[in-house]
Design an enzyme around this catalytic site. Structure first.
Site, PDB file in Angstrom:
ATOM      1  N   TYR A 138      -5.620   5.618   4.788  1.00  7.41           N
ATOM      2  CA  TYR A 138      -5.402   4.509   3.863  1.00  7.41           C
ATOM      3  C   TYR A 138      -4.419   3.541   4.524  1.00  7.41           C
ATOM      4  CZ  TYR A 138      -4.959   2.622  -0.918  1.00  7.41           C
ATOM      5  OH  TYR A 138      -4.978   1.816  -2.026  1.00  7.41           O
ATOM      6  N   ARG A 191     -11.419 -10.369   1.565  1.00  8.61           N
ATOM      7  CA  ARG A 191      -9.939 -10.304   1.524  1.00  8.61           C
ATOM      8  C   ARG A 191      -9.529  -8.845   1.719  1.00  8.61           C
ATOM      9  NH1 ARG A 191      -6.788  -7.231  -0.552  1.00  8.61           N
ATOM     10  NH2 ARG A 191      -6.695  -7.637  -2.772  1.00  8.61           N
ATOM     11  N   LYS A 209     -11.029   4.308   0.107  1.00 10.76           N
ATOM     12  CA  LYS A 209     -10.751   4.415  -1.332  1.00 10.76           C
ATOM     13  C   LYS A 209     -11.493   5.608  -1.921  1.00 10.76           C
ATOM     14  CE  LYS A 209      -8.272   0.560  -2.228  1.00 10.76           C
ATOM     15  NZ  LYS A 209      -7.042   0.437  -3.016  1.00 10.76           N
ATOM     16  N   GLU A 281     -13.567  -4.137  -4.820  1.00  9.53           N
ATOM     17  CA  GLU A 281     -12.391  -3.968  -3.970  1.00  9.53           C
ATOM     18  C   GLU A 281     -12.335  -5.060  -2.916  1.00  9.53           C
ATOM     19  OE1 GLU A 281     -10.329  -0.999  -4.519  1.00  9.53           O
ATOM     20  OE2 GLU A 281      -8.986  -2.339  -3.424  1.00  9.53           O
ATOM     21  N   ASP A 282     -11.218  -5.721  -2.834  1.00  9.15           N
ATOM     22  CA  ASP A 282     -10.937  -6.665  -1.753  1.00  9.15           C
ATOM     23  C   ASP A 282     -11.972  -7.789  -1.623  1.00  9.15           C
ATOM     24  OD1 ASP A 282      -8.809  -5.001  -1.538  1.00  9.15           O
ATOM     25  OD2 ASP A 282      -9.020  -4.571   0.589  1.00  9.15           O
ATOM     26  N   ASP A 304     -10.010  -3.105  -8.786  1.00 15.02           N
ATOM     27  CA  ASP A 304      -8.815  -2.365  -8.389  1.00 15.02           C
ATOM     28  C   ASP A 304      -7.649  -3.294  -8.080  1.00 15.02           C
ATOM     29  OD1 ASP A 304      -7.439  -0.039  -7.641  1.00 15.02           O
ATOM     30  OD2 ASP A 304      -7.974  -0.326  -5.531  1.00 15.02           O
ATOM     31  N   ASP A 305      -7.931  -4.427  -7.446  1.00 13.45           N
ATOM     32  CA  ASP A 305      -6.854  -5.330  -7.022  1.00 13.45           C
ATOM     33  C   ASP A 305      -6.224  -6.048  -8.208  1.00 13.45           C
ATOM     34  OD1 ASP A 305      -7.215  -4.937  -4.118  1.00 13.45           O
ATOM     35  OD2 ASP A 305      -9.205  -5.687  -4.591  1.00 13.45           O
ATOM     36  N   ASN A 446      -0.095  -5.476   1.682  1.00 13.40           N
ATOM     37  CA  ASN A 446      -0.544  -4.510   2.686  1.00 13.40           C
ATOM     38  C   ASN A 446      -1.256  -5.221   3.826  1.00 13.40           C
ATOM     39  OD1 ASN A 446       0.205  -2.233   1.075  1.00 13.40           O
ATOM     40  ND2 ASN A 446      -1.573  -2.616  -0.200  1.00 13.40           N
TER      41      ASN A 446
HETATM   42  N1  NDP Z   1       0.145  -2.540  -3.425  1.00 14.05           N
HETATM   43  C1  NDP Z   1      -1.045  -2.599  -3.952  1.00 14.05           C
HETATM   44  O1  NDP Z   1      -1.516  -1.673  -4.619  1.00 14.05           O
HETATM   45  C2  NDP Z   1      -1.854  -3.823  -3.752  1.00 14.05           C
HETATM   46  C3  NDP Z   1      -1.485  -4.761  -2.848  1.00 14.05           C
HETATM   47  N2  NDP Z   1      -2.242  -5.884  -2.688  1.00 14.05           N
HETATM   48  C4  NDP Z   1      -1.827  -6.807  -1.659  1.00 14.05           C
HETATM   49  O2  NDP Z   1      -1.445  -8.032  -2.235  1.00 14.05           O
HETATM   50  C5  NDP Z   1      -1.713  -9.087  -1.338  1.00 14.05           C
HETATM   51  C6  NDP Z   1      -2.405 -10.202  -2.092  1.00 14.05           C
HETATM   52  O3  NDP Z   1      -3.615  -9.750  -2.610  1.00 14.05           O
HETATM   53  P1  NDP Z   1      -4.410 -10.643  -3.684  1.00 14.05           P
HETATM   54  O4  NDP Z   1      -3.558 -10.970  -4.819  1.00 14.05           O
HETATM   55  O5  NDP Z   1      -5.668  -9.954  -3.932  1.00 14.05           O
HETATM   56  O6  NDP Z   1      -4.685 -11.933  -2.800  1.00 14.05           O
HETATM   57  P2  NDP Z   1      -5.056 -13.396  -3.294  1.00 14.05           P
HETATM   58  O7  NDP Z   1      -5.620 -14.075  -2.124  1.00 14.05           O
HETATM   59  O8  NDP Z   1      -5.826 -13.321  -4.547  1.00 14.05           O
HETATM   60  O9  NDP Z   1      -3.619 -14.030  -3.648  1.00 14.05           O
HETATM   61  C7  NDP Z   1      -2.659 -14.360  -2.703  1.00 14.05           C
HETATM   62  C8  NDP Z   1      -1.670 -15.287  -3.334  1.00 14.05           C
HETATM   63  O10 NDP Z   1      -0.589 -15.462  -2.442  1.00 14.05           O
HETATM   64  C9  NDP Z   1      -0.329 -16.846  -2.304  1.00 14.05           C
HETATM   65  N3  NDP Z   1       0.229 -17.130  -1.002  1.00 14.05           N
HETATM   66  C10 NDP Z   1      -0.362 -17.044   0.194  1.00 14.05           C
HETATM   67  N4  NDP Z   1       0.499 -17.416   1.159  1.00 14.05           N
HETATM   68  C11 NDP Z   1       1.642 -17.750   0.552  1.00 14.05           C
HETATM   69  C12 NDP Z   1       2.891 -18.219   0.992  1.00 14.05           C
HETATM   70  N5  NDP Z   1       3.151 -18.379   2.296  1.00 14.05           N
HETATM   71  N6  NDP Z   1       3.842 -18.481   0.077  1.00 14.05           N
HETATM   72  C13 NDP Z   1       3.593 -18.312  -1.221  1.00 14.05           C
HETATM   73  N7  NDP Z   1       2.433 -17.859  -1.709  1.00 14.05           N
HETATM   74  C14 NDP Z   1       1.473 -17.581  -0.830  1.00 14.05           C
HETATM   75  C15 NDP Z   1      -1.676 -17.522  -2.506  1.00 14.05           C
HETATM   76  O11 NDP Z   1      -1.436 -18.870  -2.847  1.00 14.05           O
HETATM   77  P3  NDP Z   1      -2.614 -19.921  -3.146  1.00 14.05           P
HETATM   78  O12 NDP Z   1      -3.195 -19.455  -4.442  1.00 14.05           O
HETATM   79  O13 NDP Z   1      -1.903 -21.204  -3.262  1.00 14.05           O
HETATM   80  O14 NDP Z   1      -3.571 -19.823  -2.021  1.00 14.05           O
HETATM   81  C16 NDP Z   1      -2.230 -16.664  -3.645  1.00 14.05           C
HETATM   82  O15 NDP Z   1      -1.748 -17.124  -4.870  1.00 14.05           O
HETATM   83  C17 NDP Z   1      -2.527  -8.489  -0.190  1.00 14.05           C
HETATM   84  O16 NDP Z   1      -1.694  -8.289   0.911  1.00 14.05           O
HETATM   85  C18 NDP Z   1      -2.941  -7.139  -0.708  1.00 14.05           C
HETATM   86  O17 NDP Z   1      -3.006  -6.170   0.309  1.00 14.05           O
HETATM   87  C19 NDP Z   1      -3.351  -6.141  -3.427  1.00 14.05           C
HETATM   88  C20 NDP Z   1      -3.777  -5.220  -4.325  1.00 14.05           C
HETATM   89  C21 NDP Z   1      -3.083  -3.963  -4.515  1.00 14.05           C
HETATM   90  C1  PYR Z   2      -4.042  -1.510  -2.053  1.00 17.22           C
HETATM   91  C2  PYR Z   2      -5.080  -2.509  -2.166  1.00 17.22           C
HETATM   92  O1  PYR Z   2      -6.010  -2.357  -2.926  1.00 17.22           O
HETATM   93  C3  PYR Z   2      -4.982  -3.708  -1.381  1.00 17.22           C
HETATM   94  O2  PYR Z   2      -4.011  -3.912  -0.669  1.00 17.22           O
HETATM   95  O3  PYR Z   2      -5.913  -4.505  -1.459  1.00 17.22           O
HETATM   96 MG    MG Z   3      -7.606  -3.656  -2.551  1.00 10.47          MG
END
Ligand code: NDP
Ligand code: PYR
Ligand code: MG
Length: 590
Positions: A138, A191, A209, A281-282, A304-305, A446
């Site tokens: 993972y 993503r 997963k 997912e992603d 999941d996200d 991540n």
């Molecule tokens: N720990 C966990 O269980 C999980 C972790 N994650 C992690 O979260 C992260 C984001 O995932 P997700 O939400 O799906 O991604 P998205 O692409 O949906 O969202 C990313 C967000 O971050 C913003 N962003 C990007 N760059 C910057 C910056 N330099 N400054 C400020 N804001 C910024 C984007 O802005 P804009 O909208 O303006 O483009 C957007 O709003 C990934 O790394 C993923 O691995 C995700 C799911 C689960």
């Molecule tokens: C953990 C997870 O689902 C992610 O980083 O997208």
């Molecule tokens: Mg994910």
């Protein structure tokens, strides 16, 4: 010995024939694979084309653990060296071998090889050594594996459904050997973690997963199906990579994308029925929210996200209240990142506060602020915002950067969900620590390279006062004579138990109250001993017990909401969940 290759593909019914076992197998709604202690020591009938085939069948292969009797009965004589091993000895040897690899990707490849050679041994390793092996199968290693998937690809571990299969998706699903699928994890690779568009190479994510679904949540491996939808990639370096395994074209979008996904969703329902869980997912957020909304009313879907992450973070925050005091409603939340994870978490926090305080959802949202790549989300930006950001556009003057937002909003909780590493700078952490005795800092992105800050930075810059957890694991940190153990705020705590709860109750839809129930179950598993170390999540070593508790709460909610189809409701849902969990102990074959 009349069986064919087809027999070998149908675990249970023809290969392991429960009806012909001494002691009998359990054939029920959860599939045939609920072996009791008694059945693990009583023999199962296995009919194979040849011993050679048996050794190459990962579902039944036991390698050196085949007994003398089994070697006689199944034409294995001479195909194995004379020594007979126990599963425990095999595990000891493999763990020793794995630890000799210094490069994480080599460990990943060795584990994938094991999964394809001897499935039960793979799961035994993963279950018994979960803390050590989770970072391999993972995050973070799976991220690197996806980036290099074209180079390390050996055998397909799931279904690839590309635009070439348009109009034929149902036929493609029928090519998968297992018929009774309970969980599908599907990605379109746009993503992958915080690594961006990895196209078809995102397959590592559904595979990873689903191995957690089995190891952490007890779903049978044969009931799990990883799928990658390949509609192209916009990743130029992959398009120019001679080893890339996907379609060499730009991503399909708009109607072409929607129609293709619709064909997929319809084919899944037609082939597996309406109780198969489809975990998105992603996907990139411009598709993820829409797919969830569109299919949430017709299919058993879970993102999941958006949803799993929300549930795990809420659990951590509820647990953290024991360390920092006050109610959830009295905290102020600031997110860096307003996408799937950020707005998903924000919405579930607001829902929880609203349920607890009886205040309106709109009112509860006002304590939650988000920053995206253009700065703080405020009302003056409303017109140009994507729909999922609009509820968070509160009255405030525009602020361009995170540090400015921290100083203005003064959050008690800072959450990173941006996918961009090193964005929680020293100044940002010091600012949060300047007005909080115990600031809660979650760096969710991540893999490790994208983490908003490291554990060491969070503890050092806050002078040991931060309550910290991160999406990818960090080692404990020694600071001024004290050891701080960072927790892992990762949806891996939630989705395996959540899915198990849906399966055992025969749920037909996912409901937000189930996410709250899962959160509550997880938060309830954090012990005083964990809190004493600064942890807001229990260790992964107890994950199967945690998953059974989550499953029970989710199933209970499904029954309460009238969304469960498996009747009657078992009285003790925790025990029931535990009894349904797959165990990887070898069976003896006669
Ligand atoms: N720990 C966990 O269980 C999980 C972790 N994650 C992690 O979260 C992260 C984001 O995932 P997700 O939400 O799906 O991604 P998205 O692409 O949906 O969202 C990313 C967000 O971050 C913003 N962003 C990007 N760059 C910057 C910056 N330099 N400054 C400020 N804001 C910024 C984007 O802005 P804009 O909208 O303006 O483009 C957007 O709003 C990934 O790394 C993923 O691995 C995700 C799911 C689960
Ligand atoms: C953990 C997870 O689902 C992610 O980083 O997208
Ligand atoms: Mg994910």
């Amino acid at each position: 010995m009349e069986s064919t290759l087809k027999d070998l593909r149908e675990e249970g019914a023809s290969v392991l024939d429960p009806k012909s076992t001494v002691g009998g197998g359990v054939e029920d709604v959860y599939g045939e694979d609920r072996a009791t202690e008694e059945q693990l020591v009583t023999p199962w009938t296995v009919s194979v084309a040849s011993g050679y085939t048996l050794l190459r069948d990962p579902i039944h292969n036991k390698g050196l653990a085949f007994t003398e009797r089994e070697r006689d009965a199944h034409y294995l004589r001479g195909l194995l060296p004379p020594a007979i091993s126990t599963q425990e000895l095999q595990e000891k040897k493999l763990m020793r071998n794995l630890r000799q690899y210094e490069v994480p990707l080599q460990r990943y490849m060795a584990l994938m090889d094991l999964q394809e050679r001897n499935e039960r041994l793979f799961y035994k390793l993963l279950i018994d050594n979960v803390e050590e092996l989770l970072p391999v199968v993972y995050t973070p290693t799976v991220g690197e594996a996806c980036q290099k998937y074209g180079c390390i690809f050996r055998r397909p571990q799931g279904l690839y459904i590309s635009l070439k299969e348009k109009g034929k998706i149902l036929e493609v699903l029928k090519n998968w050997p297992q018929r009774s699928i309970q969980v599908i994890v599907v990605t379109d690779g746009e993503r992958i973690l915080g690594l961006g568009d990895l196209g078809c190479q995102g397959m590592g994510i559904p595979v990873g997963k689903l191995s957690l679904y089995t190891a952490l949540g007890g779903l049978r491996p044969s009931a799990c199906l990883p799928i990658t939808i390949d509609v192209g990639t916009n990743n130029e370096s992959l398009l120019n990579d001679e080893f890339y395994i996907g379609l060499r074209q730009k991503r399909a979008t708009g109607k072409e994308y929607a129609d293709f996904l619709h064909e997929f969703m319809s084919a899944v329902k037609q082939n597996y029925g309406e109780k198969v869980l489809i975990q998105f997912e992603d996907f990139a957020n411009h598709n993820a929210f829409e797919l969830l909304a569109k299919y949430g009313t017709t299919h058993l879907v879970f993102n999941d996200d958006i949803q799993g992450t929300a549930s795990v973070v809420l659990a951590g925050l509820v647990a953290a209240l024991k360390l920092v005091g006050r109610s959830l409603a009295e905290h102020t939340f600031l997110f860096l990142g307003a996408g799937e994870a950020g707005t998903g978490i924000a919405e579930l926090i607001a829902l929880e506060i609203s349920k607890k305080t009886k205040a309106s959802l709109e009112e509860c949202r006002k304590r939650i602020w988000l920053v995206d790549s253009k700065g703080l989300i405020v009302s003056s930006r409303k017109e140009s915002l994507q729909h999922f950001k609009k509820p968070w556009a509160h009255e405030h003057e525009p602020i361009k950067d995170l540090l400015g937002a921290v100083k203005a909003i003064k959050p008690t909780v800072l959450i990173g969900s941006s996918g961009v590493g090193k964005t929680f700078t020293k100044e940002v952490v010091e600012a949060v620590a300047s007005f909080n005795e115990k600031p809660i800092i979650l760096a969710l992105s991540n893999p490790t390279s994208q983490s908003e800050c490291t554990a060491e930075e969070a503890y050092t810059w806050s002078k040991g006062r931060a309550i910290f957890a991160s999406g990818s694991p960090f080692d404990p940190v020694d600071f001024e004579g004290k050891t701080f153990v960072p927790g892992q705020a990762n949806n891996a705590y939630i989705f395996p138990g959540f899915g198990l709860g849906l399966v055992i109750s025969g749920a037909i839809r996912v409901h937000d109250d189930m996410l709250l129930a899962a959160s509550e179950a997880l938060a309830g598993q954090v012990t005083q001993e964990n809190f004493d170390k600064g942890l807001i999540y229990p260790p992964f070593t107890n994950i199967r017990k945690i998953s059974a508790n989550i499953a029970a709460k989710v199933a209970a909610k499904a029954y309460e909401l009238g969304l469960a189809s498996r009747l009657p409701r078992p009285e003790n849902l925790v025990k029931h969940a535990e009894s349904c969990m797959y165990t990887p102990v070898y069976r003896s074959y006669r």
